[in-house]
Design a protein around this motif. Structure first.
Motif, PDB file in Angstrom:
ATOM      1  N   MET A  68      -3.685  -8.171   1.884  1.00 50.70           N
ATOM      2  CA  MET A  68      -3.741  -6.732   2.802  1.00 50.70           C
ATOM      3  C   MET A  68      -2.794  -6.249   3.079  1.00 50.70           C
ATOM      4  O   MET A  68      -1.711  -6.847   3.496  1.00 50.70           O
ATOM      5  CB  MET A  68      -4.556  -7.356   3.844  1.00 50.70           C
ATOM      6  N   TRP A  69      -2.597  -4.833   3.298  1.00 43.80           N
ATOM      7  CA  TRP A  69      -1.658  -4.155   3.597  1.00 43.80           C
ATOM      8  C   TRP A  69      -1.648  -4.010   5.232  1.00 43.80           C
ATOM      9  O   TRP A  69      -2.800  -3.871   5.719  1.00 43.80           O
ATOM     10  CB  TRP A  69      -1.566  -2.749   3.248  1.00 43.80           C
ATOM     11  N   MET A  70      -0.442  -4.396   5.857  1.00 43.85           N
ATOM     12  CA  MET A  70      -0.541  -4.446   7.289  1.00 43.85           C
ATOM     13  C   MET A  70       0.575  -3.400   7.701  1.00 43.85           C
ATOM     14  O   MET A  70       1.849  -3.483   7.678  1.00 43.85           O
ATOM     15  CB  MET A  70       0.156  -5.866   7.794  1.00 43.85           C
ATOM     16  N   GLU A  71      -0.167  -2.603   8.287  1.00 38.23           N
ATOM     17  CA  GLU A  71       0.631  -1.332   8.824  1.00 38.23           C
ATOM     18  C   GLU A  71       1.556  -1.463   9.649  1.00 38.23           C
ATOM     19  O   GLU A  71       2.854  -0.950   9.869  1.00 38.23           O
ATOM     20  CB  GLU A  71      -0.451  -0.093   9.209  1.00 38.23           C
ATOM     21  N   ASP A  72       1.356  -2.373  10.683  1.00 34.09           N
ATOM     22  CA  ASP A  72       2.252  -2.766  11.817  1.00 34.09           C
ATOM     23  C   ASP A  72       3.489  -3.367  11.482  1.00 34.09           C
ATOM     24  O   ASP A  72       4.636  -3.292  11.936  1.00 34.09           O
ATOM     25  CB  ASP A  72       1.396  -3.419  12.867  1.00 34.09           C
ATOM     26  N   LYS A  73       3.316  -4.093  10.268  1.00 37.42           N
ATOM     27  CA  LYS A  73       4.482  -4.692   9.578  1.00 37.42           C
ATOM     28  C   LYS A  73       5.066  -4.180   8.342  1.00 37.42           C
ATOM     29  O   LYS A  73       5.842  -4.730   7.770  1.00 37.42           O
ATOM     30  CB  LYS A  73       4.047  -6.232   9.405  1.00 37.42           C
ATOM     31  N   ASN A  74       4.485  -3.021   7.981  1.00 34.82           N
ATOM     32  CA  ASN A  74       4.836  -2.321   6.956  1.00 34.82           C
ATOM     33  C   ASN A  74       5.071  -3.184   5.574  1.00 34.82           C
ATOM     34  O   ASN A  74       6.091  -3.114   4.964  1.00 34.82           O
ATOM     35  CB  ASN A  74       6.029  -1.372   7.170  1.00 34.82           C
ATOM     36  N   GLY A  75       4.157  -3.953   5.437  1.00 30.19           N
ATOM     37  CA  GLY A  75       4.366  -4.762   4.384  1.00 30.19           C
ATOM     38  C   GLY A  75       2.796  -5.702   3.972  1.00 30.19           C
ATOM     39  O   GLY A  75       1.794  -5.572   4.882  1.00 30.19           O
ATOM     40  N   TYR A  76       2.758  -6.618   3.029  1.00 33.24           N
ATOM     41  CA  TYR A  76       1.639  -7.310   2.827  1.00 33.24           C
ATOM     42  C   TYR A  76       1.331  -8.908   3.433  1.00 33.24           C
ATOM     43  O   TYR A  76       2.416  -9.314   3.490  1.00 33.24           O
ATOM     44  CB  TYR A  76       1.518  -7.420   1.317  1.00 33.24           C
ATOM     45  N   ALA A  77       0.077  -9.166   3.688  1.00 29.69           N
ATOM     46  CA  ALA A  77      -0.053 -10.461   4.064  1.00 29.69           C
ATOM     47  C   ALA A  77      -1.098 -10.876   3.139  1.00 29.69           C
ATOM     48  O   ALA A  77      -2.057 -10.437   3.023  1.00 29.69           O
ATOM     49  CB  ALA A  77      -0.369 -10.627   5.586  1.00 29.69           C
ATOM     50  N   GLN A  78      -0.900 -12.290   2.689  1.00 32.80           N
ATOM     51  CA  GLN A  78      -1.905 -12.745   1.811  1.00 32.80           C
ATOM     52  C   GLN A  78      -3.493 -13.085   2.650  1.00 32.80           C
ATOM     53  O   GLN A  78      -3.061 -13.565   3.772  1.00 32.80           O
ATOM     54  CB  GLN A  78      -1.380 -14.166   1.366  1.00 32.80           C
ATOM     55  N   VAL A  79      -4.354 -12.795   1.838  1.00 33.90           N
ATOM     56  CA  VAL A  79      -5.731 -13.169   2.497  1.00 33.90           C
ATOM     57  C   VAL A  79      -5.960 -14.736   2.359  1.00 33.90           C
ATOM     58  O   VAL A  79      -6.019 -15.267   1.338  1.00 33.90           O
ATOM     59  CB  VAL A  79      -7.004 -12.440   1.646  1.00 33.90           C
ATOM     60  N   ALA A  80      -6.109 -15.227   3.535  1.00 33.29           N
ATOM     61  CA  ALA A  80      -6.269 -16.729   3.433  1.00 33.29           C
ATOM     62  C   ALA A  80      -7.737 -17.071   4.162  1.00 33.29           C
ATOM     63  O   ALA A  80      -8.555 -17.946   3.759  1.00 33.29           O
ATOM     64  CB  ALA A  80      -5.240 -17.284   4.361  1.00 33.29           C
TER      65      ALA A  80
END
Length: 176
Positions: A68-80
């Motif tokens: 998922m794109w995480m706007e607050d982190k300006n990056g991606y986080a894996q869907v778990a």
């Protein structure tokens, strides 16, 4: 691990495609016989441009190939973790091992970026991330079907049910 041959092949296929969509399936996957039908049904009914099927890393802990794109982190986080009732999820990145893309999306990416869609952009180390990042920048939605599986080959396919039911064991990723 150098994926330049795969990138060249994917770009060559997109340049030579003759229909309205192209499906990429990695050679180490075990697609169900009705995979194309099921993916195209969802794809066309919803006028999608990018759809990934469900599969997981071969290595333990076998996380799904979706981020998922995480706007607050300006990056991606894996869907778990996700709501298992949701069979279709808008994500930021799907793995390229089971990937359906429309001609419309490919043409839009080539026009916007001036190069083939799988060309490295230097942000991420993989062609699937680079393609999906281009989609994000171009406003093209990327969807993930949790209901259409295309598992990696193993001594047997490691499926979502294995992951859900705890049948994946050990830090070497051996399936029971």
């Amino acid at each position: 691990f150098n994926k330049s041959g795969q990138i060249i092949a994917r770009n060559a296929l997109t340049q030579r495609m003759q229909g309205d969509w192209i499906l990429f399936i990695d050679s180490d996957h075990a697609p169900q016989p009705d995979l194309v039908y099921r993916m195209l049904s969802v794809f066309t009914q919803r006028s999608m441009d990018v759809l990934g099927g469900f599969y997981q890393f071969k290595e333990y802990p076998h996380q799904p190939m979706a981020w998922m794109w995480m706007e607050d982190k300006n990056g991606y986080a894996q869907v778990a973790n996700w709501d298992r009732k949701m069979k279709l999820i808008k994500v930021g990145v799907v793995g390229g091992g089971c990937l359906l893309i429309s001609r419309r999306a490919i043409e839009a990416l080539v026009i916007k970026f001036g190069q083939p869609p799988f060309s490295p952009i230097g942000i991420y180390a993989t062609d699937d991330f680079d393609l999906c990042e281009r989609c994000r920048q171009a406003g093209i939605d990327v969807w993930w079907s949790t209901d259409i599986e295309c598992p990696h080959l193993s001594t047997r396919p490691i499926t979502q049910a294995d992951y859900d039911q705890g049948r994946v064991m050990g830090d070497q990723g051996a399936a029971a």
